[in-house]
Design an enzyme around this catalytic site. Sequence first.
Site, PDB file in Angstrom:
ATOM      1  N   LYS A 205     -60.811  87.027 -58.995  1.00  0.00           N
ATOM      2  CA  LYS A 205     -59.513  86.359 -58.776  1.00  0.00           C
ATOM      3  C   LYS A 205     -59.198  85.340 -59.873  1.00  0.00           C
ATOM      4  O   LYS A 205     -60.076  84.948 -60.637  1.00  0.00           O
ATOM      5  CB  LYS A 205     -59.488  85.677 -57.401  1.00  0.00           C
ATOM      6  CG  LYS A 205     -59.922  86.565 -56.257  1.00  0.00           C
ATOM      7  CD  LYS A 205     -58.969  87.728 -55.976  1.00  0.00           C
ATOM      8  CE  LYS A 205     -59.657  88.819 -55.201  1.00  0.00           C
ATOM      9  NZ  LYS A 205     -59.026  89.291 -54.010  1.00  0.00           N
ATOM     10  N   LEU A 206     -57.950  84.898 -59.889  1.00  0.00           N
ATOM     11  CA  LEU A 206     -57.494  83.989 -60.960  1.00  0.00           C
ATOM     12  C   LEU A 206     -58.172  82.623 -60.876  1.00  0.00           C
ATOM     13  O   LEU A 206     -58.308  81.921 -61.876  1.00  0.00           O
ATOM     14  CB  LEU A 206     -55.975  83.814 -60.887  1.00  0.00           C
ATOM     15  CG  LEU A 206     -55.170  85.096 -61.094  1.00  0.00           C
ATOM     16  CD1 LEU A 206     -53.688  84.850 -60.832  1.00  0.00           C
ATOM     17  CD2 LEU A 206     -55.375  85.658 -62.505  1.00  0.00           C
TER      18      LEU A 206
END
Length: 427
Positions: A205-206
Amino acid sequence: MATPSSALAQFGGTPVRSAPWPKWPVADSHCQRNLLNVLHSELWAISGCSQKQDLFEKQFGSDFADFCGMRYGVPCANGTAALTIAMEALGIGPGDQVIVPGVTWVACPSSVYQLGAVPVLVDIDDKTLCLDLMKVEEAINSKTKAIMAVHLYCSFVDLKKLKKLSKKTGVPVIEDCSQAHGAKWGKQRIGSFGEISTFSLQQSKLLTCGEGGVCLTNNRELYYRMQEFRADGRRYGGTVKPWNDYQIKNSGLESGRNLCMSEFHAAIACAALPRLDQQNQWRRDRAHHLETMLQEVDGVEMVDCPEDVSERTFYRLCFRINRTTFQDASVAAISEAMSHELKLLVDRIDPPLNQHPLYDPRKSPRLKSNKERQQRYNPQLFTLPASEKAYDNCITMPHQMLLGDERDMQEIVMAFRKIQAEIGQHL
Ligand SMILES: *Cc1c(COP(=O)(O)O)cnc(C)c1O
């Protein structure tokens, strides 16, 4: 730009790219310092018995809530746990229905049936690949207890329409932002629109700490309940004793279980957050450059994003492919060829949930012996034509590519062109 015409890398040709891509996840000195701090402390878990230092976990919850313009944050073990405690806090259980998009990660519907509620799969919008809100409205009935609105790949649910719909019907929104950390809709952060928003911090994920999750809310009651559902009925607080004591205290108002984030994970999350905006900006610039260059390539375009999104984020770059420009090759074949050319996993979008190999509640031990209930959970009861169409016509790339420079973006364009020219020989 010339069209490279060598053989495809998949079949022995020279790949477009030989250099490695930027590393993900990123480990910096801040991260190292925080980790060592936990290691040498006497507080490795939020259930640890020590008042000698503050919890990274509580710090992260509060930092991330501030970052998103929300009052309260509750970290937890992962994004699935975040969805679970969000639904439990809203009182969702057996007999209830929750609306879930026809395309999303399997944790979205799985977390619903694990609570005994029924996931109602609703088709996606052709353009954004996120929930089709007209179809959501049609699916709402007296049993509907939440709309799980998921921002997917690099696009977004229409939040203006969603807010209106939620108000009109009284059905609360759980905004799953696991793929959109830090994005903005107008002046407001994504994750500040639902009753509760949830985020995964899993390694792809970011914003990541390896495995982790977090829930945000502005509602104090929901905040307390989510704390308790994630820590066996305990929440922050209580008076500090002259001896070492716990930093979470028994309340027992809710009967929860252990879905806590460890202090090591929280330490990494605290260090990762200050980098997020800058990384998102970098990715946004690269994506913009790539999109501009792709205007010269027939048949490849980025999926649409609602106009009100002022700061778009790119978890997986998602392209709509006109397969006739690839000599009618399938998106599976195009992705495979792209992966070989670029040396990084290019993939289709997730399969629609009515045909997903990892999603079938009927196999769950809680439903195995009950034929009648099994039938209600059959994913094939739902028809999802837009989801199926997207599955056959879209490909996605990891955001890691966007941490590169402008030359790297050129290689992506070259790979598309090479495959358009060459793939016909292998069909
Ligand atoms: C990753 C993801 C999840 C699940 O998160 P985990 O941390 O893997 O449990 C849920 N929803 C969406 C949209 C995701 O992308």
